[in-house]
Design a protein around this motif. Structure first.
Motif, short mmCIF file in Angstrom:
data_model
loop_
_atom_site.label_atom_id
_atom_site.label_comp_id
_atom_site.label_asym_id
_atom_site.label_seq_id
_atom_site.Cartn_x
_atom_site.Cartn_y
_atom_site.Cartn_z
N UNK A 100 96.73 174.59 84.81
CA UNK A 100 97.77 173.57 85.03
C UNK A 100 97.49 172.32 84.20
N UNK A 101 96.24 171.91 84.18
CA UNK A 101 95.87 170.71 83.44
C UNK A 101 95.94 170.95 81.93
N UNK A 102 95.55 172.12 81.49
CA UNK A 102 95.58 172.44 80.05
C UNK A 102 97.02 172.41 79.54
N UNK A 103 97.94 173.00 80.29
CA UNK A 103 99.34 173.02 79.85
C UNK A 103 99.91 171.61 79.77
N UNK A 104 99.41 170.73 80.60
CA UNK A 104 99.90 169.35 80.59
C UNK A 104 99.39 168.58 79.37
N UNK A 105 98.12 168.78 79.04
CA UNK A 105 97.46 167.96 78.03
C UNK A 105 97.62 168.50 76.62
N UNK A 106 97.69 169.82 76.47
CA UNK A 106 97.70 170.46 75.15
C UNK A 106 98.71 169.86 74.17
N UNK A 107 99.96 169.59 74.58
CA UNK A 107 100.94 169.08 73.61
C UNK A 107 100.52 167.80 72.90
N UNK A 108 99.76 166.95 73.58
CA UNK A 108 99.35 165.68 72.96
C UNK A 108 98.43 165.91 71.77
N UNK A 109 97.78 167.08 71.72
CA UNK A 109 96.82 167.35 70.67
C UNK A 109 97.31 168.37 69.65
N UNK A 110 98.60 168.73 69.72
CA UNK A 110 99.18 169.54 68.67
C UNK A 110 99.25 168.70 67.40
N UNK A 111 99.38 169.37 66.27
CA UNK A 111 99.41 168.66 64.98
C UNK A 111 100.47 167.56 64.96
N UNK A 112 101.64 167.84 65.53
CA UNK A 112 102.72 166.85 65.52
C UNK A 112 102.31 165.59 66.27
N UNK A 113 101.56 165.77 67.37
CA UNK A 113 101.13 164.62 68.15
C UNK A 113 100.07 163.80 67.44
N UNK A 114 99.05 164.46 66.91
CA UNK A 114 97.97 163.69 66.30
C UNK A 114 98.36 163.14 64.94
N UNK A 115 99.37 163.75 64.28
CA UNK A 115 99.84 163.19 63.00
C UNK A 115 100.31 161.75 63.18
N UNK A 116 100.84 161.44 64.36
CA UNK A 116 101.32 160.09 64.63
C UNK A 116 100.17 159.09 64.69
N UNK A 117 98.96 159.58 64.89
CA UNK A 117 97.80 158.70 65.02
C UNK A 117 97.03 158.50 63.72
N UNK A 118 97.44 159.21 62.68
CA UNK A 118 96.68 159.17 61.43
C UNK A 118 96.53 157.76 60.88
N UNK A 119 97.59 156.97 60.91
CA UNK A 119 97.51 155.62 60.36
C UNK A 119 96.50 154.77 61.14
#
Length: 442
Positions: A100-119
């Motif tokens: 349950x916790x993995x399904x909640x958190x996983x999307x934040x660490x997909x490439x699309x999510x972390x790309x926003x943090x690159x800058x």
């Protein structure tokens, strides 16, 4: 133990107890010697676990972590004991709670999510290394650990955190790892905790850290401004079955483990990478050429930079050993063992086995590239972030961060070895005791 079980060959109870002194003193040397003696898999005895199986066999590791992962849970030592300080985070829960916790958190660490943090990551990295100490004898390990911690703080919160708070958080995480490492390797110390007050002092310190994070969360909830950081992603995440978000307690637990696990593992790996690269003239020169043709933003997509990182993690995997416990009786390749058996997967040994890697002790990034010079997707016997469903959720973020740092440091500085060989210090993670390099501006 019932004769119906067929454990691998190994050590008797007495031999295991005698070997435990060597295990505490030098875990890697002891385990590597046992791997050679017993051809990669052996059984032994541990006072708090009974009969255990230790292995660097890739097939067995893959079976436990991936193929039959539903029959294996995180060890009690890795859950109940550590969770006292880090809470019920994704890293330590099992079964339905973990899914349950993995399904909640996983999307934040997909490439699309972390790309926003690159800058944010690049800005933090460049700002830090602009003030990197120069000299002929610079210990880069505390610097890389501090840099990694700053990257995480800024990526998680994107706020101006005081130097005092950063320093307090950093000291707390270092203290926690030191405490837990001693607790794991020297369990007899536990009987002294009521007298020394060591555990009580640690709990008090961590209560203060939780109060800091609680204050940050409260300020964020009162702020209507849109934020681009991991805290916002986690606060906006919703459980698919209820549509609700994480409780404050759960959110703090996840923030704690991201800070604890993220900065120490990445800081250690970056230190090893700088040492390994500076120690190999051919690799260093090829990296310089690659950096000259690649801007920093594209570093995480560059095959040679990724090959260097992969090879560094092969030789020095931060998670150098894992433990899983069988939920039900199981068998593998003629071995049989009961429910409750601990399987210790010796990742360090597998990564350095001549049976899996040609010239295994050499630093050779080319082994991760195919004939076209791009990352080979079919590399086997390689689990730097674990394997299967419980593979590290932050692996993409860590890889990107290390690529940025490697690019930025080698773009602005000449680094060279000093003749000092770093010593591996296998605590909960595999960290160097110190990494002494020469650093000068280009």
């Amino acid at each position: 133990m019932s004769s119906k079980y067929n454990f691998p060959d190994g050590n008797t109870t007495l031999q295991s107890l005698l070997g435990s002194f060597k295990l505490v003193k030098d875990p890697i040397s002891y385990l590597s010697g046992e791997m050679e003696k017993f051809s990669g898999t052996y059984s032994g005895f541990m006072p708090d676990k009974g009969r255990v199986i230790v292995t660097q066999n890739s097939d067995l590791i893959n079976y436990v972590l991936r193929e039959n992962h539903t029959n294996y849970k995180k060890a009690k030592l890795d859950t109940d004991l550590v969770a006292k300080q880090l809470g019920t985070s994704l890293l330590f829960v099992n079964g339905d709670d973990w899914r349950r916790q993995r399904r909640l958190i996983q999307p934040a660490f997909h490439h699309a999510g972390i790309n926003q943090l690159y800058e944010t990551v690049m800005k933090t990295v460049n700002g830090y290394i602009d003030n990197l100490p120069l000299g002929e004898q610079v210990d880069v390990y505390p610097l890389m650990r501090e840099l990694s911690f700053s990257v995480l703080i800024n990526s998680l919160f994107n706020i101006d955190m005081s130097a005092t708070m950063k320093d307090e958080l950093g000291r707390a995480f270092v203290g926690l790892q030191a405490f837990m490492s001693k607790d794991v390797l020297q369990p007899f110390r536990r009987i002294l905790y009521p007298l020394t007050g060591e555990e009580k002092k640690l709990v008090k310190q961590w209560d203060a850290i939780r109060d800091m994070l609680r204050e940050i969360i409260a300020l964020r909830r009162a702020d209507e401004t849109e934020h681009n950081d991991l805290l916002a992603m986690l606060m906006n995440a919703r459980y698919e079955d209820t549509g609700q978000g994480m409780s404050e307690h759960q959110l703090i637990s996840e923030l704690l483990i991201l800070l604890f696990a993220g900065h120490e593992t990445t800081g250690s790996t970056l230190s090893w990478l700088l040492y390994l690269t500076a120690s190999n003239h051919q690799v260093y020169e090829k990296l310089m050429g690659t950096i000259g043709e690649t801007d920093m933003h594209n570093a995480p997509r560059n095959s040679y930079i990724n090959a260097i990182i992969n090879e560094g993690m092969r030789l020095y995997p931060s998670v150098w050993i894992n433990e899983r416990v069988a939920i039900n009786d199981d068998e593998f390749s003629g071995f049989t063992f009961p429910a409750g058996t601990s399987i210790l997967t010796y990742i360090y040994g597998m990564h350095r086995s001549e049976g899996y890697w040609e010239n295994a002790s050499a630093f050779d990034p080319e082994r991760f590239l195919n004939s076209e010079g791009v990352i080979d997707k079919n590399i086997k016997n390689y689990f730097p972030f674990g394997a299967g469903p419980r593979m590290c959720v932050g692996n993409n973020f860590a890889m990107a961060e290390m690529a940025f740092v490697l690019h930025a440091v080698c773009k602005k500085f000449h680094i060279n070895t000093t003749g000092a060989t770093p010593k591996a210090w296998p605590l909960l993670t595999l960290r160097p005791s110190e990494v002494i390099l020469g650093i000068k501006k280009k």
